[in-house]
Motif scaffolding. Structure first.
Motif, PDB file in Angstrom:
ATOM      1  N   GLY A  28      54.881  35.751  37.000  1.00  0.00           N
ATOM      2  CA  GLY A  28      54.585  36.963  36.194  1.00  0.00           C
ATOM      3  C   GLY A  28      53.339  36.658  35.285  1.00  0.00           C
ATOM      4  N   GLN A  29      52.832  35.320  35.558  1.00  0.00           N
ATOM      5  CA  GLN A  29      51.525  34.953  34.603  1.00  0.00           C
ATOM      6  C   GLN A  29      50.313  35.867  35.279  1.00  0.00           C
ATOM      7  OE1 GLN A  29      50.080  31.134  35.233  1.00  0.00           O
ATOM      8  NE2 GLN A  29      48.765  31.201  33.761  1.00  0.00           N
ATOM      9  N   VAL A  30      49.639  36.303  34.184  1.00  0.00           N
ATOM     10  CA  VAL A  30      48.546  37.271  34.152  1.00  0.00           C
ATOM     11  C   VAL A  30      47.476  36.157  33.873  1.00  0.00           C
ATOM     12  CG1 VAL A  30      47.048  39.102  33.456  1.00  0.00           C
ATOM     13  CG2 VAL A  30      49.553  39.447  33.486  1.00  0.00           C
ATOM     14  N   PHE A  31      46.489  36.180  35.230  1.00  0.00           N
ATOM     15  CA  PHE A  31      45.342  35.246  34.901  1.00  0.00           C
ATOM     16  C   PHE A  31      44.275  35.926  34.263  1.00  0.00           C
ATOM     17  CE2 PHE A  31      47.782  33.278  38.770  1.00  0.00           C
ATOM     18  CZ  PHE A  31      47.949  32.167  38.192  1.00  0.00           C
ATOM     19  N   ASP A  32      43.455  35.079  33.657  1.00  0.00           N
ATOM     20  CA  ASP A  32      42.132  35.623  32.960  1.00  0.00           C
ATOM     21  C   ASP A  32      41.017  35.634  34.228  1.00  0.00           C
ATOM     22  OD1 ASP A  32      39.615  36.041  31.649  1.00  0.00           O
ATOM     23  OD2 ASP A  32      40.452  34.542  29.974  1.00  0.00           O
ATOM     24  N   MET A  33      41.013  36.869  34.545  1.00  0.00           N
ATOM     25  CA  MET A  33      40.076  37.224  36.018  1.00  0.00           C
ATOM     26  C   MET A  33      38.518  37.285  35.613  1.00  0.00           C
ATOM     27  SD  MET A  33      42.342  39.833  38.180  1.00  0.00           S
ATOM     28  CE  MET A  33      43.378  40.435  36.645  1.00  0.00           C
ATOM     29  N   LYS A  34      38.407  37.630  34.490  1.00  0.00           N
ATOM     30  CA  LYS A  34      37.052  37.770  33.934  1.00  0.00           C
ATOM     31  C   LYS A  34      36.274  36.100  33.606  1.00  0.00           C
ATOM     32  CE  LYS A  34      34.087  39.209  30.207  1.00  0.00           C
ATOM     33  NZ  LYS A  34      33.452  37.943  29.483  1.00  0.00           N
ATOM     34  N   ALA A  35      37.111  35.214  33.068  1.00  0.00           N
ATOM     35  CA  ALA A  35      36.894  33.806  33.115  1.00  0.00           C
ATOM     36  C   ALA A  35      36.683  33.334  34.444  1.00  0.00           C
ATOM     37  CB  ALA A  35      37.680  33.207  31.961  1.00  0.00           C
TER      38      ALA A  35
ATOM     39  N   TRP B 100      33.652  42.994  35.207  1.00  0.00           N
ATOM     40  CA  TRP B 100      34.053  41.538  35.268  1.00  0.00           C
ATOM     41  C   TRP B 100      33.232  40.939  36.519  1.00  0.00           C
ATOM     42  CZ3 TRP B 100      39.954  41.870  35.313  1.00  0.00           C
ATOM     43  CH2 TRP B 100      40.516  42.317  34.161  1.00  0.00           C
ATOM     44  N   ASN B 101      32.627  41.742  37.273  1.00  0.00           N
ATOM     45  CA  ASN B 101      31.737  41.410  38.391  1.00  0.00           C
ATOM     46  C   ASN B 101      32.461  40.593  39.579  1.00  0.00           C
ATOM     47  OD1 ASN B 101      29.183  41.409  39.360  1.00  0.00           O
ATOM     48  ND2 ASN B 101      28.595  39.327  38.509  1.00  0.00           N
ATOM     49  N   VAL B 102      33.825  41.174  39.688  1.00  0.00           N
ATOM     50  CA  VAL B 102      34.507  40.656  40.858  1.00  0.00           C
ATOM     51  C   VAL B 102      33.967  40.928  41.935  1.00  0.00           C
ATOM     52  CG1 VAL B 102      36.804  40.731  41.937  1.00  0.00           C
ATOM     53  CG2 VAL B 102      36.598  40.584  39.223  1.00  0.00           C
ATOM     54  N   ASP B 103      33.792  40.196  43.164  1.00  0.00           N
ATOM     55  CA  ASP B 103      33.145  40.501  44.194  1.00  0.00           C
ATOM     56  C   ASP B 103      33.967  41.528  45.229  1.00  0.00           C
ATOM     57  OD1 ASP B 103      30.799  38.716  44.396  1.00  0.00           O
ATOM     58  OD2 ASP B 103      32.088  37.067  44.028  1.00  0.00           O
ATOM     59  N   PHE B 104      35.201  41.252  45.233  1.00  0.00           N
ATOM     60  CA  PHE B 104      36.122  42.045  45.904  1.00  0.00           C
ATOM     61  C   PHE B 104      37.584  41.953  45.399  1.00  0.00           C
ATOM     62  CE2 PHE B 104      36.305  37.974  48.161  1.00  0.00           C
ATOM     63  CZ  PHE B 104      37.731  37.973  48.494  1.00  0.00           C
ATOM     64  N   ALA B 105      38.479  42.852  45.821  1.00  0.00           N
ATOM     65  CA  ALA B 105      39.993  42.718  45.403  1.00  0.00           C
ATOM     66  C   ALA B 105      40.589  43.553  46.577  1.00  0.00           C
ATOM     67  CB  ALA B 105      40.000  43.067  44.249  1.00  0.00           C
ATOM     68  N   ALA B 106      41.872  43.396  46.549  1.00  0.00           N
ATOM     69  CA  ALA B 106      42.565  44.344  47.569  1.00  0.00           C
ATOM     70  C   ALA B 106      44.115  44.394  46.821  1.00  0.00           C
ATOM     71  CB  ALA B 106      42.775  43.704  48.884  1.00  0.00           C
ATOM     72  N   TRP B 107      44.920  45.269  47.088  1.00  0.00           N
ATOM     73  CA  TRP B 107      46.069  45.453  46.481  1.00  0.00           C
ATOM     74  C   TRP B 107      47.239  46.279  47.306  1.00  0.00           C
ATOM     75  CZ3 TRP B 107      41.665  47.476  44.560  1.00  0.00           C
ATOM     76  CH2 TRP B 107      41.665  48.890  44.418  1.00  0.00           C
ATOM     77  N   CYS B 108      48.136  45.925  47.383  1.00  0.00           N
ATOM     78  CA  CYS B 108      49.179  47.056  47.817  1.00  0.00           C
ATOM     79  C   CYS B 108      49.695  48.262  47.163  1.00  0.00           C
ATOM     80  CB  CYS B 108      50.635  46.306  48.322  1.00  0.00           C
ATOM     81  SG  CYS B 108      51.415  45.479  47.057  1.00  0.00           S
ATOM     82  N   SER B 109      50.255  49.174  47.552  1.00  0.00           N
ATOM     83  CA  SER B 109      50.597  50.335  46.824  1.00  0.00           C
ATOM     84  C   SER B 109      51.843  50.774  46.570  1.00  0.00           C
ATOM     85  CB  SER B 109      49.905  51.489  47.306  1.00  0.00           C
ATOM     86  OG  SER B 109      50.498  51.926  48.648  1.00  0.00           O
TER      87      SER B 109
END
Length: 425
Positions: free
Chosen positions: A196-203, A233-242
């Motif tokens: 359940g750890q949330v990562f610092d996606m911006k950094a 955050w300038n992330v290139d891409f992402a995907a998620w389930c719903s």
């Protein structure tokens, strides 16, 4: 706030909850005539009651209009997916043009890697977290194998330090810098499914870009759960389930984000007719002319019967907004943590250990609990007594108090059942 481990206190918190009426919007499994305590929204969210109408609308249009439903249904099928752009962009912090819905999660990650994992002889490595979700691990292995590299050479896992349950941000950044010019892609989960750890996606994004790599995220456990600012955050891409926190139904459609900076690029992609110029799609032209924006990554026409439940949920999120959900999530999870510590203290301690970070900024709607001196029998006891939770080897139960439908009284009831289960061993 000073919490109390009493039913009266939990009921008081429920009475003050501005989202309390949304609990009635969901269908609960029953145990002895009562709603179960449902902790597996991180695996499959409960069914929103409004979902049935959305599905029935599609069924009625199919029956009454047949193929003409593509254009003349109340929500025409040919542009049904466009209704997701605004609500999902608010949920993940994106521009509407950066959002699309298609396929399922691992399929979409594979398709996105066609664009964002283009290894060369010198830059071919992928960084992921240790103990990533198995589907991601299989995806990485098959991708590097497809490109002719060896798994042990191309895949770099960021590991936890000895004796620690979570991965330190400084270790992620250090590993990115260490791999440096050999790094093609950073692709990790926004929230680790196990702890359940949330990562610092911006950094992480900043560090990856600094060494010339692309950066993407699997947001299966993050979308609808944590604050996201993918565009900023300038992330290139992402995907998620719903189907987890977003309650769209088992195995349902996946959302995708592609940053606008890539919309006019020459990145490779696997094309299909639903990604073709919308205004000319039915002219059946031989040359692919992609739709501008994330929709240009679509391949096939969309499964409308699957999208209908997702749209019902997405519009519910739009009604409430992530800010209110996160506010309740934080207090509800903190109360669950308090209950766990109270029960552990009543039983002289050392019965279990919360391995999710204590820092609220590093966790979201999940507490993973390592059972000391317990075993699968405690999990079985919980399940038989109206608590639906999740078991992960070797000895962890995952508890996800989803703010849309979990109550504070649920947390109290769970604590009492947990205590009885431990005493009954």
């Amino acid at each position: 706030m000073t919490f109390q481990n009493t039913r009266e206190f939990a009921q008081q918190l429920d009475s003050q909850d501005e989202l309390k009426n949304y609990r009635n919007e969901f269908v609960f499994p029953q145990h002895n005539g009562k709603n179960v305590v449902y902790f597996t929204g991180n695996s499959l969210g409960l069914q929103p009651k409004r979902t049935k109408k959305y599905v029935e609308d599609v069924m009625n249009d199919w029956g009454n209009l047949a193929v003409e439903g593509h254009f003349y249904a109340e929500k025409p099928w040919w542009d049904y997916h466009e209704r997701f752009a605004n609500p999902l962009s608010q949920i993940v912090g994106a521009k509407p043009s950066e959002i699309t819905v298609m396929n399922t999660l691992t399929v979409n990650l594979h398709l996105l890697m066609v664009s964002f994992y283009n290894p060369t002889a010198t830059r071919y490595k992928i960084i992921c977290e240790e103990k990533a979700f198995p589907s991601d691990q299989y995806m990485f292995q098959s991708q590097v194998d497809f490109h002719g590299y060896k798994t042990e050479d191309a895949i770099v896992e960021i590991k936890r330090r000895e004796g620690e349950h979570n991965i330190r941000l400084e270790d992620i950044v250090a590993k990115i810098n260490e791999v440096g010019d050999e790094l093609a892609l950073v692709l990790i989960g926004g929230v680790n499914y196990y702890t359940g750890q949330v990562f610092d996606m911006k950094a992480i994004t900043e560090a990856g870009h600094k060494v010339g790599a692309k950066v993407g995220f699997d947001l299966a456990h993050a979308a609808g759960n944590i604050e996201l600012k993918l565009h900023e955050w300038n992330v290139d891409f992402a995907a998620w389930c719903s189907y987890k926190y977003m309650n769209s139904g088992p195995g349902n459609a996946s959302g995708c984000f592609v940053h606008e900076k890539h919309h006019h690029s020459n990145l490779p992609r696997f094309a299909g007719w639903w990604g073709h110029n919308k205004e000319r799609r039915f002219k059946m032209e031989p040359q692919f002319d992609p739709v501008h924006g994330a929709d240009g990554w679509q391949v096939s026409n969309l499964p409308i019967l699957s999208l209908a439940p997702y749209l019902a949920s997405a519009e519910m999120f739009a009604e409430v907004g992530m800010e209110k959900l996160i506010k309740k999530r934080n207090q509800l999870t903190a109360y669950l943590e308090f209950i766990l510590h109270e029960i552990d203290a009543e039983l002289d301690g050392a019965e279990f250990e919360i391995i999710t970070p204590t820092n609220q900024k590093e966790r979201a709607c999940q507490l993973s609990v390592f059972l000391h001196g317990q075993g699968r029998s405690l999990f079985d006891y919980l399940m038989k007594n109206g608590v639906i939770t999740d078991w992960r080897e070797p000895n962890v139960i995952r508890l996800a108090p989803a703010p849309f439908y979990c109550s504070y009284e649920d947390m109290y009831d769970f604590g009492q059942i947990l205590k009885q289960g431990i005493l009954a061993k």
